[in-house]
Design a protein around this motif. Structure first.
Motif, mmCIF file in Angstrom:
data_model
loop_
_atom_site.group_PDB
_atom_site.id
_atom_site.type_symbol
_atom_site.label_atom_id
_atom_site.label_comp_id
_atom_site.label_asym_id
_atom_site.label_seq_id
_atom_site.Cartn_x
_atom_site.Cartn_y
_atom_site.Cartn_z
ATOM 1 N N ILE A 107 0.743 -1.459 -0.064
ATOM 2 C CA ILE A 107 0.309 0.226 -0.182
ATOM 3 C C ILE A 107 0.623 1.303 0.298
ATOM 4 O O ILE A 107 1.528 0.988 0.499
ATOM 5 C CB ILE A 107 -0.734 0.047 1.316
ATOM 6 C CG1 ILE A 107 -2.040 -1.150 1.157
ATOM 7 C CG2 ILE A 107 -1.758 1.763 1.065
ATOM 8 C CD1 ILE A 107 -2.485 -1.575 0.430
ATOM 9 N N ASN A 150 -6.219 6.775 0.634
ATOM 10 C CA ASN A 150 -7.010 8.124 0.114
ATOM 11 C C ASN A 150 -6.739 9.095 -1.662
ATOM 12 O O ASN A 150 -7.090 10.593 -1.248
ATOM 13 C CB ASN A 150 -7.863 9.316 1.142
ATOM 14 C CG ASN A 150 -9.350 8.481 2.481
ATOM 15 O OD1 ASN A 150 -9.458 7.114 1.644
ATOM 16 N ND2 ASN A 150 -8.936 8.469 3.194
ATOM 17 N N GLY A 151 -6.204 8.254 -1.406
ATOM 18 C CA GLY A 151 -5.588 9.534 -3.295
ATOM 19 C C GLY A 151 -3.692 10.086 -2.810
ATOM 20 O O GLY A 151 -3.442 10.584 -3.490
ATOM 21 N N SER A 186 -0.088 10.115 -1.273
ATOM 22 C CA SER A 186 0.989 8.955 -1.127
ATOM 23 C C SER A 186 1.123 8.811 0.064
ATOM 24 O O SER A 186 1.553 10.575 1.056
ATOM 25 C CB SER A 186 1.987 9.306 -1.880
ATOM 26 O OG SER A 186 1.291 8.739 -3.283
ATOM 27 N N THR A 211 -9.734 4.751 0.324
ATOM 28 C CA THR A 211 -9.379 3.898 -0.495
ATOM 29 C C THR A 211 -7.474 3.770 -0.430
ATOM 30 O O THR A 211 -7.278 4.804 -0.215
ATOM 31 C CB THR A 211 -9.255 5.203 -1.696
ATOM 32 O OG1 THR A 211 -10.649 5.824 -2.228
ATOM 33 C CG2 THR A 211 -8.809 4.543 -3.199
ATOM 34 N N SER A 258 -4.511 2.692 -2.216
ATOM 35 C CA SER A 258 -3.537 2.675 -3.694
ATOM 36 C C SER A 258 -2.716 1.492 -3.364
ATOM 37 O O SER A 258 -1.949 1.321 -2.485
ATOM 38 C CB SER A 258 -2.629 3.903 -3.125
ATOM 39 O OG SER A 258 -3.292 4.685 -3.536
ATOM 40 N N GLU A 275 1.627 2.997 -8.523
ATOM 41 C CA GLU A 275 0.805 2.487 -8.468
ATOM 42 C C GLU A 275 0.174 1.458 -9.754
ATOM 43 O O GLU A 275 0.206 2.254 -10.356
ATOM 44 C CB GLU A 275 0.368 4.052 -8.006
ATOM 45 C CG GLU A 275 -1.457 3.300 -7.581
ATOM 46 C CD GLU A 275 -2.394 4.248 -7.350
ATOM 47 O OE1 GLU A 275 -3.724 4.555 -7.440
ATOM 48 O OE2 GLU A 275 -2.077 5.765 -6.713
ATOM 49 N N ASP A 290 -2.851 0.309 -8.700
ATOM 50 C CA ASP A 290 -4.639 0.165 -8.257
ATOM 51 C C ASP A 290 -5.100 0.449 -7.304
ATOM 52 O O ASP A 290 -4.499 0.674 -6.777
ATOM 53 C CB ASP A 290 -5.634 -1.820 -8.163
ATOM 54 C CG ASP A 290 -6.805 -1.716 -8.899
ATOM 55 O OD1 ASP A 290 -7.452 -0.939 -8.857
ATOM 56 O OD2 ASP A 290 -6.985 -2.769 -8.948
ATOM 57 N N SER A 291 -6.124 0.622 -7.276
ATOM 58 C CA SER A 291 -7.005 1.226 -5.966
ATOM 59 C C SER A 291 -8.567 0.401 -5.645
ATOM 60 O O SER A 291 -8.470 -0.032 -5.977
ATOM 61 C CB SER A 291 -7.218 2.429 -6.309
ATOM 62 O OG SER A 291 -8.396 2.968 -7.061
ATOM 63 N N LYS A 292 -8.353 0.745 -4.320
ATOM 64 C CA LYS A 292 -9.667 -0.477 -3.734
ATOM 65 C C LYS A 292 -10.005 0.529 -2.237
ATOM 66 O O LYS A 292 -9.533 1.057 -1.665
ATOM 67 C CB LYS A 292 -8.437 -1.553 -3.026
ATOM 68 C CG LYS A 292 -8.416 -2.445 -3.755
ATOM 69 C CD LYS A 292 -8.730 -3.552 -4.741
ATOM 70 C CE LYS A 292 -7.601 -4.290 -5.786
ATOM 71 N NZ LYS A 292 -9.088 -5.377 -6.451
ATOM 72 N N THR A 293 -11.452 0.707 -2.814
ATOM 73 C CA THR A 293 -11.843 1.985 -2.107
ATOM 74 C C THR A 293 -12.587 0.855 -0.591
ATOM 75 O O THR A 293 -13.858 -0.125 -1.570
ATOM 76 C CB THR A 293 -13.147 2.073 -2.412
ATOM 77 O OG1 THR A 293 -12.269 3.535 -3.287
ATOM 78 C CG2 THR A 293 -13.953 3.007 -1.032
#
Length: 503
Positions: free
Chosen positions: A168, A172-173, A175, A194, A196, A207, A209-212
């Motif tokens: 990770i 939340n967007g 870094s 969220t 990353s 990065e 992908d991202s998962k919320t």
């Protein structure tokens, strides 16, 4: 799969009064000629319960038995605190939240906001994302990643496709780096976050992908994974990932050892890296499974303060264990699957290996060699009980006060092994040190023979030193500390009501 357990069998204790004389002397009037009224009734519960049961009661000046002798003085004292949690910590002896962790004696007692929520948490039932992670600074520029140590099956993270070893790089967007670390990490307390997902490419993080993910109720079976390695230097090796001493899963733990017993293992590797503790009774059952030759000898002795010296007693190795159903009721006993084929134990450990997990190491030491692999354990040789605001019912019932759900979890006993040893407040140093976070970009699944900490144990069983150079070690990686909001107060060791032999 075990159903959710709504009840907690940890010791519920409370006292209507804890001085030598149950009555409070009427001190007459205050300076204005008026009788003092008690404005904070919960503080009366906090003081009396702590005065009776707290491990360091005699060392705490504010818990002196004479404190409640004169009613007006006592009520004035109680009224001077308008926050029950702060009041409890002020009563504790050098509590970490008051004096700072570096000067603390009591690092472990805590105040419970909602005992129903806490009772479920003791059994692994939480509202969470379902992840365990370790923050690491991975570049000289200050980049920080969280590598996932564990993802709970059927949790929100699991359903989103996250797995052990994922990296990770942001929340939340944003870094994560050493400059914004505290503020960004604080978002992990939010209900929805969220994540990353990143990978290392050369010397850079990219990065992918991202998962919320939104929190949900998660129920963890602590018997997470087990298998047998068929030929490790000519030996059969059992391997168990055990993440918490939760008594509602005693039978699942016993099933794992039935498998080991049927397979005729010669060595056992017990992975306690993520195990912060739990039930002392379950700890004694696990020790009984590991080493049958101990018979019914003493596994651990518990020593209470002088007011409760009559409660001092021991947990012995046993041939049977207690079973509990989903409602927390006893379902009788079953024979323990005790191993008679091993003469030493390997424990995989970390700084998260605490309390009841350390008790396994300490309690078995007088009987068999215990080799610790990983990093130093946490260092907790004391345990607690739950104190409820229920005057007049002694320790046999939960709170009868419907105005709040507060309770306390103070330290009330110290634990010793058969040889009277209890000196591990600095933790157990590893016999073979392996810093998992230095392999942050190559965290393999549990049970993979090349997973770095497990590999070190298997190599030792084979009879030659571990060779971590075969897996790239990032010596410049810096482990960072952070209080995980999903693992608050996880380093616990508690006892059941049956320890006190209730009528």
């Amino acid at each position: 799969m075990k159903r959710l357990l709504p009840l907690f069998f940890g010791m519920a204790l409370f006292l209507a009064s804890c001085s030598d004389d149950d009555s409070v002397i009427d001190g007459g009037v205050n300076g204005d000629g008026q009788e003092v009224n008690l404005n904070e009734p919960i503080n009366d519960f906090v003081w009396k319960a702590m005065n009776s049961w707290y491990n360091w009661q005699k060392e705490s000046q504010n818990l002196d038995d004479t404190k409640d002798d004169i009613k007006n003085d006592y009520y004035t004292f109680l009224n001077s605190y308008n926050d029950a949690e702060d009041f409890m910590y002020q009563l504790c002896y050098k509590h970490w939240s008051v004096v700072g962790d570096g000067n603390a004696v009591d690092r472990f007692s805590w105040f419970i906001e909602d005992y129903e929520v806490q009772e479920k948490a003791f059994q692994g039932i939480t509202t969470s994302f379902g992840i365990r992670y370790q923050p690491v600074q991975v570049t000289n520029d200050g980049d920080v990643i969280l590598y996932l140590e564990f993802v709970s099956p059927d949790s929100p993270a699991f359903k989103a496709g996250m797995k052990r070893g994922d990296l990770i790089s942001g929340l939340n967007g944003t870094s994560i780096n050493t400059s914004n670390y505290s503020s960004v990490m604080s978002s992990l307390s939010d209900n929805t976050v969220t994540f990353s997902i990143a990978a290392i490419e050369g010397n850079s993080l990219k990065e992918l992908d991202s998962k919320t993910i939104t929190r949900a109720v998660v129920a963890d079976n602590p018997v997470h994974f087990y298998k047998v390695f068929e030929d490790v230097g000519g030996k059969k090796v059992g391997y168990l990932v055990y993440n918490g001493f939760r008594f509602s899963y005693n039978d699942e733990l016993n099933e794992a050892f039935a498998f080991f017993k049927s397979e005729g293992i010669n060595e056992l590797v017990l992975d306690l890296r993520l195990n912060g503790g739990g039930s002392v009774e379950t700890t004694a059952f696990l020790a009984s499974m590991i080493y049958a030759d101990a018979g019914t000898d003493i596994f651990a002795e518990l020593i209470f303060n002088s007011k409760h010296s009559g409660s001092n007693g021991a947990y012995n190795f046993s041939n049977t264990l207690n079973k509990y159903n989903a409602e927390g009721d006893s379902e009788g006993q079953e024979p323990i699957n005790r191993l008679s084929s091993i003469d030493r134990l390997y424990v995989l450990a970390s700084g998260g290996t605490a309390s009841a997990s350390e008790m396994i190491i300490n309690g078995l030491k007088p009987f068999i060699p215990v080799k610790v692999i990983g990093t130093r354990t946490y260092g907790k040789n004391v345990g607690s009980i739950t104190l409820y605001d229920s005057p007049g019912t002694d320790f046999r019932a939960k709170s009868t006060n419907q105005s709040h759900k507060n309770a306390m979890q103070p330290i009330v006993f110290q634990i010793f092994n058969k040889s009277g040893e209890s000196d591990y407040t600095q933790g157990f140093a590893p016999d073979i040190e392996v810093k998992e976070w230095q392999y942050w970009d190559n965290i393999l699944p549990f049970g993979d023979e090349n997973e770095i900490v497990l590999k070190s144990a298997l190599d030792d069983i084979r009879g030659f030193a571990a060779k971590p150079e075969s897996i790239k070690r990032r010596t410049d990686a810096l482990k960072l500390d952070f209080d995980d909001p999903e693992q608050k107060f996880e380093k616990e060791m508690y006892i059941h009501a049956n320890f006190f032999e209730l009528p």
